[in-house]
Every structure is written in C-alpha cells, then in structure tokens.
Design a protein around this motif. Structure first.
Motif, PDB file in Angstrom:
ATOM      1  N   SER A  53       0.824  -1.207   0.000  1.00  0.00           N
ATOM      2  CA  SER A  53       0.000   0.000   0.000  1.00  0.00           C
ATOM      3  C   SER A  53       0.858   1.257   0.000  1.00  0.00           C
ATOM      4  N   MET A  54       1.964   1.225   0.739  1.00  0.00           N
ATOM      5  CA  MET A  54       2.867   2.369   0.756  1.00  0.00           C
ATOM      6  C   MET A  54       3.485   2.589  -0.620  1.00  0.00           C
ATOM      7  N   LEU A  55       3.715   1.510  -1.347  1.00  0.00           N
ATOM      8  CA  LEU A  55       4.297   1.631  -2.688  1.00  0.00           C
ATOM      9  C   LEU A  55       3.424   2.496  -3.584  1.00  0.00           C
ATOM     10  N   ILE A  56       2.154   2.137  -3.705  1.00  0.00           N
ATOM     11  CA  ILE A  56       1.277   2.901  -4.597  1.00  0.00           C
ATOM     12  C   ILE A  56       0.921   4.257  -3.987  1.00  0.00           C
ATOM     13  N   SER A  57       0.826   4.340  -2.659  1.00  0.00           N
ATOM     14  CA  SER A  57       0.437   5.599  -2.019  1.00  0.00           C
ATOM     15  C   SER A  57       1.525   6.649  -2.148  1.00  0.00           C
ATOM     16  N   VAL A  58       2.768   6.258  -1.887  1.00  0.00           N
ATOM     17  CA  VAL A  58       3.873   7.220  -1.941  1.00  0.00           C
ATOM     18  C   VAL A  58       4.093   7.705  -3.368  1.00  0.00           C
ATOM     19  N   TYR A  59       4.082   6.775  -4.317  1.00  0.00           N
ATOM     20  CA  TYR A  59       4.272   7.185  -5.707  1.00  0.00           C
ATOM     21  C   TYR A  59       3.130   8.083  -6.175  1.00  0.00           C
ATOM     22  N   ALA A  60       1.898   7.763  -5.780  1.00  0.00           N
ATOM     23  CA  ALA A  60       0.761   8.596  -6.162  1.00  0.00           C
ATOM     24  C   ALA A  60       0.878   9.987  -5.554  1.00  0.00           C
ATOM     25  N   MET A  61       1.295  10.066  -4.302  1.00  0.00           N
ATOM     26  CA  MET A  61       1.424  11.355  -3.645  1.00  0.00           C
ATOM     27  C   MET A  61       2.536  12.189  -4.284  1.00  0.00           C
ATOM     28  N   VAL A  62       3.674  11.562  -4.558  1.00  0.00           N
ATOM     29  CA  VAL A  62       4.793  12.287  -5.161  1.00  0.00           C
ATOM     30  C   VAL A  62       4.419  12.802  -6.542  1.00  0.00           C
ATOM     31  N   ILE A  63       3.795  11.949  -7.349  1.00  0.00           N
ATOM     32  CA  ILE A  63       3.399  12.367  -8.702  1.00  0.00           C
ATOM     33  C   ILE A  63       2.358  13.475  -8.630  1.00  0.00           C
ATOM     34  N   GLY A  64       1.356  13.292  -7.772  1.00  0.00           N
ATOM     35  CA  GLY A  64       0.292  14.288  -7.675  1.00  0.00           C
ATOM     36  C   GLY A  64       0.794  15.644  -7.226  1.00  0.00           C
ATOM     37  N   TYR A  65       1.630  15.674  -6.178  1.00  0.00           N
ATOM     38  CA  TYR A  65       2.118  16.952  -5.667  1.00  0.00           C
ATOM     39  C   TYR A  65       3.135  17.582  -6.615  1.00  0.00           C
ATOM     40  N   THR A  66       3.969  16.774  -7.259  1.00  0.00           N
ATOM     41  CA  THR A  66       4.948  17.329  -8.199  1.00  0.00           C
ATOM     42  C   THR A  66       4.253  18.002  -9.373  1.00  0.00           C
ATOM     43  N   VAL A  67       3.269  17.303  -9.957  1.00  0.00           N
ATOM     44  CA  VAL A  67       2.526  17.886 -11.070  1.00  0.00           C
ATOM     45  C   VAL A  67       1.776  19.134 -10.613  1.00  0.00           C
ATOM     46  N   SER A  68       1.225  19.091  -9.408  1.00  0.00           N
ATOM     47  CA  SER A  68       0.470  20.239  -8.902  1.00  0.00           C
ATOM     48  C   SER A  68       1.358  21.455  -8.706  1.00  0.00           C
ATOM     49  N   ILE A  69       2.537  21.255  -8.156  1.00  0.00           N
ATOM     50  CA  ILE A  69       3.448  22.377  -7.907  1.00  0.00           C
ATOM     51  C   ILE A  69       3.891  23.021  -9.215  1.00  0.00           C
ATOM     52  N   VAL A  70       4.294  22.180 -10.174  1.00  0.00           N
ATOM     53  CA  VAL A  70       4.748  22.709 -11.462  1.00  0.00           C
ATOM     54  C   VAL A  70       3.597  23.383 -12.201  1.00  0.00           C
ATOM     55  N   LEU A  71       2.448  22.726 -12.239  1.00  0.00           N
ATOM     56  CA  LEU A  71       1.297  23.279 -12.963  1.00  0.00           C
ATOM     57  C   LEU A  71       0.792  24.548 -12.297  1.00  0.00           C
ATOM     58  N   GLY A  72       0.733  24.572 -10.960  1.00  0.00           N
ATOM     59  CA  GLY A  72       0.277  25.764 -10.259  1.00  0.00           C
ATOM     60  C   GLY A  72       1.185  26.954 -10.487  1.00  0.00           C
ATOM     61  N   ALA A  73       2.508  26.715 -10.512  1.00  0.00           N
ATOM     62  CA  ALA A  73       3.458  27.805 -10.765  1.00  0.00           C
ATOM     63  C   ALA A  73       3.304  28.344 -12.189  1.00  0.00           C
ATOM     64  N   MET A  74       3.124  27.439 -13.154  1.00  0.00           N
ATOM     65  CA  MET A  74       2.946  27.874 -14.544  1.00  0.00           C
ATOM     66  C   MET A  74       1.653  28.664 -14.704  1.00  0.00           C
ATOM     67  N   MET A  75       0.594  28.253 -14.026  1.00  0.00           N
ATOM     68  CA  MET A  75      -0.666  28.990 -14.107  1.00  0.00           C
ATOM     69  C   MET A  75      -0.530  30.390 -13.517  1.00  0.00           C
ATOM     70  N   ALA A  76       0.259  30.507 -12.445  1.00  0.00           N
ATOM     71  CA  ALA A  76       0.451  31.816 -11.827  1.00  0.00           C
ATOM     72  C   ALA A  76       1.257  32.742 -12.735  1.00  0.00           C
ATOM     73  N   PHE A  77       2.293  32.198 -13.369  1.00  0.00           N
ATOM     74  CA  PHE A  77       3.112  33.019 -14.268  1.00  0.00           C
ATOM     75  C   PHE A  77       2.314  33.462 -15.490  1.00  0.00           C
ATOM     76  N   LYS A  78       1.334  32.653 -15.895  1.00  0.00           N
ATOM     77  CA  LYS A  78       0.509  32.993 -17.052  1.00  0.00           C
ATOM     78  C   LYS A  78      -0.918  33.321 -16.606  1.00  0.00           C
ATOM     79  N   GLU A  79      -1.002  34.089 -15.546  1.00  0.00           N
ATOM     80  CA  GLU A  79      -2.298  34.437 -14.976  1.00  0.00           C
ATOM     81  C   GLU A  79      -3.176  35.154 -16.002  1.00  0.00           C
ATOM     82  N   LYS A  80      -4.470  34.768 -16.011  1.00  0.00           N
ATOM     83  CA  LYS A  80      -5.497  35.334 -16.883  1.00  0.00           C
ATOM     84  C   LYS A  80      -5.298  34.991 -18.355  1.00  0.00           C
TER      85      LYS A  80
END
Length: 339
Positions: A113-140
């Motif tokens: 369970s830790m295998l799939i949970s940790v990988y899912a969390m790392v992928i989800g947060y990494t994509v979120s951080i990168v995508l959120g920063a790009m959205m902020a730089f290209k606001e509106k």
C-alpha cells in the motif's frame, strides 16, 4: 523550540491517539451486530449448509476462543484487556477467520500500500506544484483559464470514479493493463528485472487513480504563487537584474511551497487511507483491501489494528509538520508566544 512547547505537542498527539482508539473501540462495541455476533452468524451458516447442529454453548465457547474476549464481560473489562494487549504487550490480536496475527497481516500488506500511495502522492504533488506555478506566471491567459476549469472538475470528481473509468477503458476494453493483482503469475519474486517490471505494471493504474487526490493542490499553489508575485522583494530582485529562472525557483517557488508543507504531511495519511477503496476497485492486495474485506465480515481485530496504524501515521505526520514548520519557514516562530 523550547522544551515546554515540545512536551505540549507530544502530549497532545498522545492524547489524540488514545482518545481516537478509545472512541472507536466503544463505537465498535456498541454497534448492533458486533464481531461476536458476526462470528456466530458464520458458524450458524456453516452448520445449516452442512446439515449439522451445534449446541449454543459450543458456539459461545468458539466465539470466546476466537475473539479472545468474553462476550458477557462488561465493556470496561473488554476495554482494559484490549488496551493492555495493545500498549503493554504490543499485541493487536489475531484475525477472527485465520490463525494469522493482525501484526503479521498488516506488516505483509502495508509495504504494498505504501508503494502505490507514496508514488501517487509524489506524482500528484509534483505535477500540482509545477502546474500551479505555470498557471500563476501565465495568470489570466487561456492556459490559466483552461487549466483552472480542468482542475476544478478533477477536484470535484471522486478518485474512485477515475479508478472505475481506468479499469473500464485500459483493462477491460483495450486490455493494456491487468485488472487486478500486484504481480503477474509465474514470476519469481526477488530482486530481478521481470519482478520489478511486473510490480510497476500492476501498480500503474492504482497510482494514477490515487494521484488525482494531489492535483487539487495545484490551485493552492497557483494562489500562493500569485500572492508572492505581488511582493516587493520580487520587484527588487528584478531591478537587481537577477535571472528569471532564479527568481522563479528561489523567490517565487520556494515561498509559495512553504504554506503547503503542512498539507503535504497530512496528505501522507490521507493517501494511505484512501487506498481502501482504490485497492478494492483494482483488486490490489494491500492493507486497503484487507480493511475492506474485514469490514464485510466484521473482523474486529483487523479493523481495530488497521485503525491504530492509520491513526498513528496521521498523528505522527501532523506532529512532525507542527514541530518542523518553524525550521522550514524561519519566519514562523515555533514554540513562541504566538503558536
């Protein structure tokens, strides 16, 4: 960090842990049709299907032997026996339907369970951080608008719905991935390439389904980044002639991520507990599927043992976040007058 603050936080964490276990114990015992009744029903079904009859006293004896608790014992005695067994003897009991101990069952399943949970969390947060920063730089911009709509839709969609869709399209209709299991048949377990590839192959859909949980933080990252972009020190950094890459990483990204630290730590427990439904959907034999099966048959020792592990992970994650946030963000004074 002063000693009083540390003792206070550790004491609160210990009290929360004990209170949660106590409350759950009482609720389980007070629910109609407890584990003893469930075991009695199983025995009665077996004897009716076999055409044999068992004396009621014999059923009572079997229930007592399996549950390790007298069914007619007062609630406070049952509570004392269980808490003494867990905290003093470090014994979570045995499964009602097998000779395996709860500790053995959890230790066998938690790594998967830790295998799939940790990988899912790392992928989800990494994509979120990168995508959120790009959205902020290209606001509106159009990219910001489309990404916001997609993220709001994904954030409103339960992760298990995503899992069902993945099973339907990629396992049933097109057969790109297996429908269940964690390792292919006929593969020898060990540190070899075939075994590792099979693990990754079977875990891919559950990981992708659970990673949807972390995508909601992209909107949080976007909001934090937009707020940071308006700070005066960024204007000073631009006037100093610093490169945009350095401003984006050391000034914007670093300060925007800091408020998400506590959310990330709490998400560790959230992703692990969400594996209950995901593992049932993908028939992935982890601790989540173990808990789901225990719920179906009211396997009380397994349910309580799993709850203790989930609660312990949650309390420790929150405690670590609480104690270390002052080191991650020096602007926050940990243990001072204003907690």
């Amino acid at each position: 960090m002063n000693g009083n603050y540390l003792l206070k936080r550790v004491g609160q964490a210990a009290l929360t842990f004990v209170a949660t276990v106590t409350l759950t114990f009482v609720l389980y015992r007070m629910m109609p049709g407890g584990p003893a009744q469930a075991l009695e029903n199983v025995i009665l079904q077996q004897q009716s299907s076999g055409g044999n009859t068992i004396d009621p006293e014999r059923i009572e004896l079997l229930v007592s032997q399996y549950t390790n608790l007298e069914s007619d014992a007062p609630l406070y005695e049952q509570y004392y026996q269980y808490m003494h067994s867990v905290f003093i003897e470090q014994d979570l009991g045995e499964s009602l339907y097998s000779n395996d101990t709860v500790t053995h069952l959890l230790a066998e399943r938690i790594p998967w369970s830790m295998l799939i949970s940790v990988y899912a969390m790392v992928i989800g947060y990494t994509v979120s951080i990168v995508l959120g920063a790009m959205m902020a730089f290209k606001e509106k911009s159009r990219f910001d608008s489309i990404s916001s709509v997609v993220l709001i839709g994904l954030n409103s969609t339960p992760y298990y719905v995503v899992g069902v869709l993945l099973i339907f399209f990629f396992s049933i209709r097109y057969e790109f991935f297996p429908r269940g299991g964690r390792v292919g048949l006929g593969i020898d377990p060990g540190f070899n390439l075939a075994f590792m590839q099979s693990i990754a192959y079977h875990a891919m859909l559950p990981v992708f389904s659970m990673s949807v949980l972390g995508l909601g933080t992209a909107l949080t990252m976007r909001g934090n980044s937009v707020r940071v972009l308006g700070e005066d020190y960024l204007r000073v950094a631009k006037l100093r002639g610093l490169r945009n890459s350095r401003i984006a990483t050391q000034y914007v990204g670093r300060n925007a991520i800091l408020p998400m630290y506590t959310q990330f730590m709490i998400g560790i427990a959230g992703v692990l507990s969400s594996s209950v439904i995901v593992e049932e959907i993908f028939t992935y034999p982890g601790v989540g599927l173990l808990v789901y099966d225990a719920i179906q048959v009211r396997n009380y020792p397994v349910l309580m043992g799993s709850l203790i592990v989930f609660t312990l992970i949650t309390v420790i994650a929150i405690l670590i976040a609480d104690l270390t946030y002052g080191f991650v963000d020096p602007r926050i004074s940990t243990g001072g007058d204003n907690e």
